[in-house]
Scaffold this motif. Structure first.
Motif, PDB file in Angstrom:
ATOM      1  N   LEU A 144       0.829  -1.208   0.000  1.00  0.00           N
ATOM      2  CA  LEU A 144       0.000   0.000   0.000  1.00  0.00           C
ATOM      3  C   LEU A 144       0.866   1.263   0.000  1.00  0.00           C
ATOM      4  O   LEU A 144       0.421   2.328  -0.433  1.00  0.00           O
ATOM      5  N   LYS A 145       2.104   1.121   0.450  1.00  0.00           N
ATOM      6  CA  LYS A 145       3.005   2.277   0.470  1.00  0.00           C
ATOM      7  C   LYS A 145       3.421   2.718  -0.940  1.00  0.00           C
ATOM      8  O   LYS A 145       4.032   3.763  -1.099  1.00  0.00           O
ATOM      9  N   ALA A 146       3.056   1.929  -1.943  1.00  0.00           N
ATOM     10  CA  ALA A 146       3.306   2.351  -3.321  1.00  0.00           C
ATOM     11  C   ALA A 146       2.315   3.426  -3.762  1.00  0.00           C
ATOM     12  O   ALA A 146       2.537   4.099  -4.770  1.00  0.00           O
ATOM     13  N   LEU A 147       1.239   3.587  -3.015  1.00  0.00           N
ATOM     14  CA  LEU A 147       0.233   4.589  -3.359  1.00  0.00           C
ATOM     15  C   LEU A 147       0.616   5.935  -2.766  1.00  0.00           C
ATOM     16  O   LEU A 147       1.148   6.012  -1.650  1.00  0.00           O
ATOM     17  N   ALA A 148       0.357   6.991  -3.500  1.00  0.00           N
ATOM     18  CA  ALA A 148       0.748   8.340  -3.073  1.00  0.00           C
ATOM     19  C   ALA A 148       0.165   8.691  -1.714  1.00  0.00           C
ATOM     20  O   ALA A 148      -1.018   8.464  -1.455  1.00  0.00           O
ATOM     21  N   GLY A 149       1.021   9.211  -0.833  1.00  0.00           N
ATOM     22  CA  GLY A 149       0.584   9.695   0.459  1.00  0.00           C
ATOM     23  C   GLY A 149       0.506   8.651   1.549  1.00  0.00           C
ATOM     24  O   GLY A 149       0.175   8.975   2.695  1.00  0.00           O
ATOM     25  N   ILE A 150       0.803   7.392   1.237  1.00  0.00           N
ATOM     26  CA  ILE A 150       0.744   6.319   2.243  1.00  0.00           C
ATOM     27  C   ILE A 150       2.165   5.914   2.605  1.00  0.00           C
ATOM     28  O   ILE A 150       2.970   5.586   1.731  1.00  0.00           O
ATOM     29  N   ASP A 151       2.483   5.941   3.898  1.00  0.00           N
ATOM     30  CA  ASP A 151       3.849   5.639   4.327  1.00  0.00           C
ATOM     31  C   ASP A 151       3.927   4.544   5.377  1.00  0.00           C
ATOM     32  O   ASP A 151       4.954   4.349   6.021  1.00  0.00           O
ATOM     33  N   THR A 152       2.838   3.783   5.553  1.00  0.00           N
ATOM     34  CA  THR A 152       2.851   2.680   6.498  1.00  0.00           C
ATOM     35  C   THR A 152       1.907   1.586   6.015  1.00  0.00           C
ATOM     36  O   THR A 152       0.897   1.871   5.351  1.00  0.00           O
ATOM     37  N   HIS A 153       2.259   0.343   6.359  1.00  0.00           N
ATOM     38  CA  HIS A 153       1.373  -0.770   6.013  1.00  0.00           C
ATOM     39  C   HIS A 153       0.090  -0.734   6.835  1.00  0.00           C
ATOM     40  O   HIS A 153      -0.923  -1.318   6.450  1.00  0.00           O
ATOM     41  N   ALA A 154       0.142  -0.057   7.978  1.00  0.00           N
ATOM     42  CA  ALA A 154      -1.024   0.020   8.872  1.00  0.00           C
ATOM     43  C   ALA A 154      -2.037   1.010   8.303  1.00  0.00           C
ATOM     44  O   ALA A 154      -2.325   2.062   8.875  1.00  0.00           O
ATOM     45  N   THR A 155      -2.554   0.653   7.156  1.00  0.00           N
ATOM     46  CA  THR A 155      -3.427   1.538   6.385  1.00  0.00           C
ATOM     47  C   THR A 155      -4.613   0.739   5.864  1.00  0.00           C
ATOM     48  O   THR A 155      -4.493  -0.458   5.570  1.00  0.00           O
ATOM     49  N   ARG A 156      -5.723   1.388   5.768  1.00  0.00           N
ATOM     50  CA  ARG A 156      -6.927   0.773   5.207  1.00  0.00           C
ATOM     51  C   ARG A 156      -7.471   1.704   4.132  1.00  0.00           C
ATOM     52  O   ARG A 156      -7.780   2.858   4.412  1.00  0.00           O
ATOM     53  N   ILE A 157      -7.546   1.221   2.906  1.00  0.00           N
ATOM     54  CA  ILE A 157      -8.136   2.036   1.855  1.00  0.00           C
ATOM     55  C   ILE A 157      -9.350   1.325   1.263  1.00  0.00           C
ATOM     56  O   ILE A 157      -9.423   0.092   1.248  1.00  0.00           O
ATOM     57  N   VAL A 158     -10.272   2.127   0.810  1.00  0.00           N
ATOM     58  CA  VAL A 158     -11.502   1.621   0.209  1.00  0.00           C
ATOM     59  C   VAL A 158     -11.459   1.921  -1.289  1.00  0.00           C
ATOM     60  O   VAL A 158     -11.267   3.066  -1.694  1.00  0.00           O
ATOM     61  N   VAL A 159     -11.631   0.879  -2.088  1.00  0.00           N
ATOM     62  CA  VAL A 159     -11.718   1.031  -3.539  1.00  0.00           C
ATOM     63  C   VAL A 159     -13.166   0.760  -3.932  1.00  0.00           C
ATOM     64  O   VAL A 159     -13.609  -0.396  -3.917  1.00  0.00           O
ATOM     65  N   PRO A 160     -13.943   1.803  -4.236  1.00  0.00           N
ATOM     66  CA  PRO A 160     -15.359   1.578  -4.561  1.00  0.00           C
ATOM     67  C   PRO A 160     -15.526   0.796  -5.856  1.00  0.00           C
ATOM     68  O   PRO A 160     -14.706   0.901  -6.773  1.00  0.00           O
ATOM     69  N   VAL A 161     -16.595   0.013  -5.903  1.00  0.00           N
ATOM     70  CA  VAL A 161     -16.949  -0.753  -7.100  1.00  0.00           C
ATOM     71  C   VAL A 161     -18.292  -0.234  -7.600  1.00  0.00           C
ATOM     72  O   VAL A 161     -19.290  -0.299  -6.872  1.00  0.00           O
ATOM     73  N   PHE A 162     -18.307   0.283  -8.825  1.00  0.00           N
ATOM     74  CA  PHE A 162     -19.525   0.823  -9.415  1.00  0.00           C
ATOM     75  C   PHE A 162     -20.082  -0.141 -10.448  1.00  0.00           C
ATOM     76  O   PHE A 162     -19.312  -0.722 -11.229  1.00  0.00           O
ATOM     77  N   PRO A 163     -21.405  -0.306 -10.500  1.00  0.00           N
ATOM     78  CA  PRO A 163     -21.997  -1.132 -11.558  1.00  0.00           C
ATOM     79  C   PRO A 163     -21.657  -0.553 -12.927  1.00  0.00           C
ATOM     80  O   PRO A 163     -21.622   0.667 -13.104  1.00  0.00           O
ATOM     81  N   ASN A 164     -21.407  -1.412 -13.876  1.00  0.00           N
ATOM     82  CA  ASN A 164     -21.104  -0.950 -15.226  1.00  0.00           C
ATOM     83  C   ASN A 164     -22.335  -0.282 -15.842  1.00  0.00           C
ATOM     84  O   ASN A 164     -23.474  -0.613 -15.487  1.00  0.00           O
ATOM     85  N   ASP A 165     -22.111   0.651 -16.727  1.00  0.00           N
ATOM     86  CA  ASP A 165     -23.205   1.400 -17.332  1.00  0.00           C
ATOM     87  C   ASP A 165     -22.732   1.897 -18.693  1.00  0.00           C
ATOM     88  O   ASP A 165     -21.700   2.559 -18.786  1.00  0.00           O
ATOM     89  N   GLN A 166     -23.467   1.580 -19.750  1.00  0.00           N
ATOM     90  CA  GLN A 166     -23.099   2.055 -21.081  1.00  0.00           C
ATOM     91  C   GLN A 166     -23.425   3.533 -21.277  1.00  0.00           C
ATOM     92  O   GLN A 166     -22.964   4.153 -22.241  1.00  0.00           O
ATOM     93  N   ASN A 167     -24.209   4.094 -20.359  1.00  0.00           N
ATOM     94  CA  ASN A 167     -24.501   5.525 -20.377  1.00  0.00           C
ATOM     95  C   ASN A 167     -23.373   6.231 -19.618  1.00  0.00           C
ATOM     96  O   ASN A 167     -23.419   6.375 -18.394  1.00  0.00           O
ATOM     97  N   ILE A 168     -22.339   6.642 -20.327  1.00  0.00           N
ATOM     98  CA  ILE A 168     -21.141   7.183 -19.687  1.00  0.00           C
ATOM     99  C   ILE A 168     -21.410   8.475 -18.924  1.00  0.00           C
ATOM    100  O   ILE A 168     -20.904   8.646 -17.804  1.00  0.00           O
ATOM    101  N   PRO A 169     -22.186   9.423 -19.444  1.00  0.00           N
ATOM    102  CA  PRO A 169     -22.472  10.623 -18.644  1.00  0.00           C
ATOM    103  C   PRO A 169     -23.120  10.292 -17.299  1.00  0.00           C
ATOM    104  O   PRO A 169     -22.781  10.892 -16.281  1.00  0.00           O
ATOM    105  N   ARG A 170     -24.041   9.331 -17.299  1.00  0.00           N
ATOM    106  CA  ARG A 170     -24.686   8.939 -16.041  1.00  0.00           C
ATOM    107  C   ARG A 170     -23.686   8.274 -15.101  1.00  0.00           C
ATOM    108  O   ARG A 170     -23.658   8.562 -13.894  1.00  0.00           O
ATOM    109  N   LEU A 171     -22.847   7.400 -15.636  1.00  0.00           N
ATOM    110  CA  LEU A 171     -21.829   6.743 -14.822  1.00  0.00           C
ATOM    111  C   LEU A 171     -20.833   7.755 -14.280  1.00  0.00           C
ATOM    112  O   LEU A 171     -20.456   7.711 -13.100  1.00  0.00           O
ATOM    113  N   ALA A 172     -20.394   8.679 -15.131  1.00  0.00           N
ATOM    114  CA  ALA A 172     -19.436   9.707 -14.709  1.00  0.00           C
ATOM    115  C   ALA A 172     -19.989  10.547 -13.576  1.00  0.00           C
ATOM    116  O   ALA A 172     -19.278  10.883 -12.623  1.00  0.00           O
ATOM    117  N   LEU A 173     -21.275  10.899 -13.652  1.00  0.00           N
ATOM    118  CA  LEU A 173     -21.898  11.700 -12.599  1.00  0.00           C
ATOM    119  C   LEU A 173     -21.947  10.927 -11.284  1.00  0.00           C
ATOM    120  O   LEU A 173     -21.649  11.482 -10.218  1.00  0.00           O
TER     121      LEU A 173
END
Length: 227
Positions: A144-173
């Motif tokens: 995780l220390k490879a990610l910008a701003g993280i300098d310790t393994h004692a870190t918890r990050i959340v990577v959100p998962v969004f449903p796919n959508d062919q309507n890109i403007p709606r997905l982008a919003l």
């Protein structure tokens, strides 16, 4: 008799200034395009952008965005496969940008420090999005220390998962609304699709791609998936 300072003299000076500015901008574009081409070769070499999938971009100093042209194989990019759009994603040279350009511009609006966005269709991120819903939690990994701003393994990050959508403007919003409400986001996954990450440079974003895909792979293994 003194020589008057006519419009031609002033015009020449202005033209020289504009010429130097244009050359500077062209040089910057060429540099960013070369970096995106190199990143494409690396990512393709890992099998993370099969066929013509994925899209990459880099923001220039004047706010223009260099982005991959729609439908190009990312492992075989050439300079002419990188085009320019404005901050709203509108083509500046008449060519067709990636279908997901609005996802890039949304990231740049949210993160002024971001100057590169990379989007691979990687196996681990895609598979993991079929195993979990809502978000992937990455916690206590040294990498995780490879990610910008993280300098310790004692870190918890959340990577959100969004449903796919062919309507890109709606997905982008939808994505942009999430990013505005949450701090500390380093990436997001589109389910059954791939992930987006960004950085202060193409090199930073590429480091994030490599680290995150490794961690996503570990997470799939923890779900009992053998690869």
């Amino acid at each position: 008799m003194s020589r008057p300072a006519g419009p031609a003299r002033i015009g020449a000076s202005s033209l020289n200034f504009l010429g130097r500015t244009s050359i500077l901008h062209d040089t910057e574009f060429e540099t960013r395009a070369a970096e995106l081409i190199e990143a494409g070769r690396f990512i393709d070499g890992r099998g993370w952008v099969p066929a013509t999938s994925g899209n990459f971009s880099a923001r220039l100093g004047d706010g223009r965005i260099a982005i991959t042209v729609s439908g190009r194989h990312k492992g075989r990019l050439r300079p002419e496969d990188i085009m320019l759009v404005d901050a709203a994603g509108r083509s500046l040279d008449g060519r067709k940008p990636s279908a997901e350009t609005l996802l890039h511009t949304g990231i740049y609006r949210r993160y002024p420090e971001a100057h590169a966005v990379l989007h691979p269709h990687s196996p681990a991120s895609t598979l993991l999005s079929r195993l979990v819903s809502g978000a992937v939690i990455l916690e206590d990994y040294e990498l995780l220390k490879a990610l910008a701003g993280i300098d310790t393994h004692a870190t918890r990050i959340v990577v959100p998962v969004f449903p796919n959508d062919q309507n890109i403007p709606r997905l982008a919003l939808k994505i942009e609304e999430y990013l505005v409400r949450h701090d500390g986001v380093h990436a997001y996954i589109i389910a059954g699709h791939g992930f987006y990450t960004w950085g202060k440079s193409v090199a930073d974003a590429l480091r994030h791609v490599e680290a995150l895909e490794y961690l996503f792979d570990l997470e799939t293994r923890m779900h009992g998936v053998k690869r």
